[in-house]
Design a protein around this motif. Structure first.
Motif, PDB file in Angstrom:
ATOM      1  N   THR A 447      29.919  -4.183 -26.878  1.00 16.43           N
ATOM      2  CA  THR A 447      30.847  -5.016 -27.641  1.00 16.43           C
ATOM      3  C   THR A 447      32.201  -5.031 -26.943  1.00 16.43           C
ATOM      4  N   SER A 448      33.003  -6.050 -27.222  1.00 22.36           N
ATOM      5  CA  SER A 448      34.282  -6.208 -26.536  1.00 22.36           C
ATOM      6  C   SER A 448      35.295  -5.137 -26.919  1.00 22.36           C
ATOM      7  N   PRO A 450      34.573  -1.638 -28.274  1.00 19.44           N
ATOM      8  CA  PRO A 450      33.638  -0.612 -28.748  1.00 19.44           C
ATOM      9  C   PRO A 450      34.289   0.544 -29.495  1.00 19.44           C
ATOM     10  N   GLY A 453      34.770  -1.112 -32.807  1.00 17.17           N
ATOM     11  CA  GLY A 453      33.551  -1.749 -33.289  1.00 17.17           C
ATOM     12  C   GLY A 453      32.414  -0.754 -33.326  1.00 17.17           C
ATOM     13  N   ASN A 455      29.586  -1.005 -31.213  1.00 18.23           N
ATOM     14  CA  ASN A 455      28.916  -0.915 -29.919  1.00 18.23           C
ATOM     15  C   ASN A 455      27.398  -0.835 -30.050  1.00 18.23           C
ATOM     16  N   PRO A 499      30.331  -7.468 -22.173  1.00 17.54           N
ATOM     17  CA  PRO A 499      30.585  -8.499 -23.187  1.00 17.54           C
ATOM     18  C   PRO A 499      31.809  -9.327 -22.818  1.00 17.54           C
TER      19      PRO A 499
END
Length: 501
Positions: A447-448, A450, A453, A455, A499
């Motif tokens: 993910t952009s 991580p 987020g 990930n 990503p």
């Protein structure tokens, strides 16, 4: 002796089916432990009873059997193969293939009981039934879903295997004339095994157990309709006691699920809006199914209905088929409504996943095959064309591309998933050989953002659970604490694009 010889071709037929499925799940689209949930539940330990307030309170079936077979693979197969990941893949390929083969055997048994057809005819029906599981969603050149597909190894135990168990139980109950007699007077050891099957079927997950619950409800409803105003409690309970028991236990499982953490994470918002969205998504999925499948199913069902109406309606059906159809049509309607309501509650998008659609399409496929069986019974010469038709339908499954989706949440090639999982093991074992109690675990970036987020499929909050499996399965000699680090160099090493958003 003669009877045994007659059964040998049948055993060989199902052995061939098992062999095909085993190659599918071990070589073509292998079942590889990959994401955070896969690693978490490989060695998860729980009691085989519902646990109030747990994350998955009533998921006894998946959370007992998945680690059970995974542990056998770790300590029995891994020393033979010399590779932990290969051992896990082989073990789970055997389990999933055996479950699907058993499901197909139950289907063949039902067709033979309903239509009194030969083993060869039942075999043709079975091959067609299996082929439709692959054809139904084959609409593109590549990465198609199919009814036997899940997005991860863990999901096979959480969704497909419970679906297969419940569907198999329903087909056996449809084929049986006097299940209530067996429940009361059957051999104790056989009844005990049967009750274990029912228990695991119910305490699996709500989408799957709904299959058995809908069938049990249809049996109770039909008993009420038959007795009508002359309803007497004792005869009614004698006839429906087993099915009322299923419904009661299923309600218990549903109440337990409502107490869990996963239920608390269900979708919010207006239930009416989510019902409308769920219905819209289901309609879209059905109408966008494979055209060959839609055409074949529509022609078969429409022709069977016309023949039945011309021949005198329900009276043209044999007694067993009339009974099975009456029960199963009610069950199909109840299950469809149930799945719509369930998906509206947990998230309308769930209805588009093969893990949830299996319950609905199992009913559709079985109704289509029952209609085809009726036509073959009425017009036996149709069997001259049915094998060729089956070949034509099978030929519509494959494409020139990578026809079906891989079994992982990122759609990565199976080889990459295996290499990544072996890389995780390698990091742990290097730290273990060095005598470390703590280590840095390098993970690829998916993910952009991580750090903030999830990930997924390597969620940072789940990463420490990998340590438990490494230790419990003997891959490390100690429980190693980790600090997970997102490392783009891992992406470069395994050719995983970073990503862009």
């Amino acid at each position: 002796m003669e009877k045994k010889h007659r059964k040998l071709p049948c055993a060989a037929f199902f052995l061939l089916i098992f062999g095909f499925l085993f190659l599918w799940f071990s070589r073509v689209h292998p079942l590889i432990p990959f994401d955070g949930d896969d690693w978490t539940y490989l060695s998860y330990v729980r009691m085989a009873i519902p646990i109030w307030g747990d994350w998955n309170p009533a998921k006894v079936f998946p959370e007992v059997l998945y680690p059970f077979f995974s542990t056998i693979a770790a300590f029995a197969l891994a020393p033979l193969t010399g590779d932990y990941i290969n051992a896990q893949t082989l073990m789970h390929a055997v389990v999933v293939s055996a479950a699907i083969t058993g499901y197909l055997w139950c289907f063949a048994h039902l067709m033979r009981r309903v239509f009194s057809c030969s083993r060869v005819t039942a075999g043709v029906f079975t091959v067609l039934f299996l082929a439709l599981h692959f054809l139904v969603f084959r609409t593109a050149e590549e990465n198609n879903a199919y009814l036997l597909h899940c997005v991860s190894l863990n999901c096979y135990y959480n969704y497909l295997l419970p679906m297969l168990l419940n569907a198999s139980a329903v087909m056996l109950l449809l084929a049986s004339d006097r299940i209530e007699v067996f429940v009361k007077t059957g051999r104790p050891e056989l009844r005990g095994l049967f009750f274990i099957v029912v228990y695991l079927a119910i305490f699996s997950n709500l989408p799957a157990s709904g299959i058995l619950a809908a069938y049990a409800g249809s049996r109770v409803l039909l008993a009420l309709i038959r007795q009508g105003k002359r309803l007497k409690l004792k005869p009614f309970l004698e006839e429906t006691g087993f099915f009322l028991g299923i419904l009661a236990i299923w309600l218990v499982s549903a109440v337990f699920e409502l107490s869990g953490g996963r239920a608390g994470a269900a979708a919010g918002g207006s239930i009416l809006a989510q019902l409308r969205q769920t219905c819209f998504l289901l309609k879209t999925v059905v109408l966008e199914s494979n055209r060959l499948f839609l055409g074949f199913s529509g022609i078969v069902v429409a022709t069977a209905l016309v023949c039945m109406l011309i021949s005198g309606g329900v009276r043209s059906l044999n007694g067993k088929l009339a009974s099975v159809l009456g029960t199963f049509l009610i069950s199909t309607a109840a299950l469809t409504v149930y799945m719509i309501v369930l998906c509206a509650a947990v998230g309308p998008g769930k209805i588009t996943g093969s893990e949830y659609l299996f319950a609905i399409y199992f009913h559709i496929l079985l109704l289509v095959l029952l209609a085809l069986g009726y036509l073959v019974e009425r017009f036996p010469r149709l069997m001259l064309a049915l094998p060729l038709l089956t070949v034509v339908l099978i030929s519509g499954i494959n494409t020139n591309g990578n026809t079906f989706a891989e079994i992982n949440t990122r759609g990565l090639p199976a080889e990459q998933c295996g290499e990544l999982s072996r890389y995780l093991i390698e990091q742990y074992q290097q730290a273990d050989r060095a005598g470390q109690q703590e280590m840095v675990l390098h993970l690829p970036q998916f993910t952009s953002d991580p750090e903030n987020g999830d990930n997924w499929p390597y969620t940072l909050v789940l990463a420490d659970r990998i340590s438990n499996t490494m230790y419990n399965h003997g891959l490390t000699s100690r429980l190693i604490d980790i600090t997970p680090v997102i490392d783009p160099e891992v992406n470069a090493r395994f050719h995983i694009p970073l990503p862009t958003e």
